[in-house]
Design a protein around this motif. Sequence first.
Motif, PDB file in Angstrom:
ATOM      1  N   TYR A  72       0.837  -1.205   0.000  1.00 50.17           N
ATOM      2  CA  TYR A  72       0.000   0.000   0.000  1.00 50.17           C
ATOM      3  C   TYR A  72       0.870   1.253   0.000  1.00 50.17           C
ATOM      4  O   TYR A  72       0.574   2.241  -0.672  1.00 50.17           O
ATOM      5  CB  TYR A  72      -0.921   0.015   1.218  1.00 50.17           C
ATOM      6  N   GLN A 105       4.470  10.231  -0.664  1.00 53.76           N
ATOM      7  CA  GLN A 105       3.482  10.933   0.156  1.00 53.76           C
ATOM      8  C   GLN A 105       2.157  10.183   0.066  1.00 53.76           C
ATOM      9  O   GLN A 105       1.454  10.257  -0.942  1.00 53.76           O
ATOM     10  CB  GLN A 105       3.314  12.380  -0.334  1.00 53.76           C
ATOM     11  N   LYS A 106       1.845   9.426   1.106  1.00 59.32           N
ATOM     12  CA  LYS A 106       0.571   8.701   1.152  1.00 59.32           C
ATOM     13  C   LYS A 106       0.006   8.850   2.547  1.00 59.32           C
ATOM     14  O   LYS A 106       0.726   9.067   3.527  1.00 59.32           O
ATOM     15  CB  LYS A 106       0.777   7.214   0.827  1.00 59.32           C
ATOM     16  N   ARG A 107      -1.316   8.728   2.637  1.00 54.70           N
ATOM     17  CA  ARG A 107      -1.962   8.902   3.943  1.00 54.70           C
ATOM     18  C   ARG A 107      -1.948   7.588   4.711  1.00 54.70           C
ATOM     19  O   ARG A 107      -2.008   6.497   4.136  1.00 54.70           O
ATOM     20  CB  ARG A 107      -3.390   9.398   3.769  1.00 54.70           C
ATOM     21  N   SER A 108      -1.846   7.715   6.028  1.00 59.81           N
ATOM     22  CA  SER A 108      -1.938   6.540   6.895  1.00 59.81           C
ATOM     23  C   SER A 108      -3.366   6.024   6.906  1.00 59.81           C
ATOM     24  O   SER A 108      -4.313   6.750   6.580  1.00 59.81           O
ATOM     25  CB  SER A 108      -1.490   6.901   8.313  1.00 59.81           C
ATOM     26  N   LEU A 109      -3.526   4.776   7.263  1.00 61.38           N
ATOM     27  CA  LEU A 109      -4.845   4.152   7.384  1.00 61.38           C
ATOM     28  C   LEU A 109      -5.020   3.653   8.810  1.00 61.38           C
ATOM     29  O   LEU A 109      -4.072   3.600   9.592  1.00 61.38           O
ATOM     30  CB  LEU A 109      -4.969   2.976   6.413  1.00 61.38           C
ATOM     31  N   GLN A 113       0.540   3.052  10.187  1.00 55.34           N
ATOM     32  CA  GLN A 113       1.150   4.372  10.347  1.00 55.34           C
ATOM     33  C   GLN A 113       2.279   4.510   9.340  1.00 55.34           C
ATOM     34  O   GLN A 113       3.257   3.762   9.383  1.00 55.34           O
ATOM     35  CB  GLN A 113       1.696   4.552  11.765  1.00 55.34           C
ATOM     36  N   HIS A 115       5.380   6.610   7.617  1.00 55.34           N
ATOM     37  CA  HIS A 115       6.400   7.607   7.928  1.00 55.34           C
ATOM     38  C   HIS A 115       7.082   7.967   6.615  1.00 55.34           C
ATOM     39  O   HIS A 115       7.746   7.115   6.007  1.00 55.34           O
ATOM     40  CB  HIS A 115       7.422   7.051   8.922  1.00 55.34           C
ATOM     41  N   VAL A 116       6.892   9.195   6.180  1.00 55.77           N
ATOM     42  CA  VAL A 116       7.463   9.629   4.903  1.00 55.77           C
ATOM     43  C   VAL A 116       8.911  10.053   5.130  1.00 55.77           C
ATOM     44  O   VAL A 116       9.191  10.902   5.981  1.00 55.77           O
ATOM     45  CB  VAL A 116       6.648  10.780   4.293  1.00 55.77           C
TER      46      VAL A 116
END
Length: 304
Positions: A72, A105-109, A113, A115-116
């Motif tokens: 993901y 750059q992706k959002r956590s779900l 978690q 970490h970029v």
Amino acid sequence: MTKHRSKERIAEVAGKQAGQIAYSQLKWLGISPSTIDGWKRDGYLVTSLPCVFSVGHRAPSWEASLWSAVLYAGPGAMLSHGTAARWLGLIDFAPSVSHVTTPRQKRSLGGIQLHVRRTELERHFHKGIPTTSIPVTMVNLAATMDSRAVHRALGQLDFQKLLDIDSLLAACRHGRQGAAALREAIDEYDPRRKYANGRLEENFYSLCKARGLPLPLLNVYVHDIKCDAYWPQEGLVTELDSELAHSSPAQRRRDRRNDMILRRYGLTVHRYDWDLVHEQPAEVSRDVLNALIRLMAERDRRAS
């Protein structure tokens, strides 16, 4: 490419990823969006996470959940922080969420978690899954978990003959989150901790140290019986009874037989379980101290 050949190639890729595959990998294999949609309707592809699928099954596993989190997060992603430490066998419990470091750059779900990290990190592979390197994992662990977990991880590295203090210190760059905590843990590290078998023994050892008690040897053989904690000069053995290893009738019979053998050789045996060590630490430490004082006095009387 025939549908049969396509599924063979998908199975080959997913087989290396605990049955998981990413949408981007399907496209790279030449699978059309319409075919992907059809396979989703047929149940051949089961959505695990956005743009990540289980191939041909719904059976969950921890390894599959880790792979789905990495997929993901996208190319270049890797397990990190406490999740990497657990997968590497450095701690014996998994964090409540899966930690993954990614250059994207992706959002956590929920449960994941991200970490970029824009700067490039070297990926290491353990049992097939990419992780951060051991030094980076240790710094991240120190930044996000308590000192007991860090000491446990240092002990496991030592036990596995992977403890490289210079590499760990080199990763502790000034101002990096977790660096100060890791340096402190290294300064305090007690090599005897590496022999602790699980959190109960680790926490009992920490309790002895915090209360100023003489520190025992851990997991040593005494008269052919493996003892959790042993004070050889005083002749005190302490057994730490986890629910997993001491709950069945056969296990309890073994414990009583071992206690009897140790007493035959003049040793004193105490037993504490998880609840006693964690809910009544003052009473446990007092009980150990009283036994040590009594046994030392008896030894001195015999010597005089």
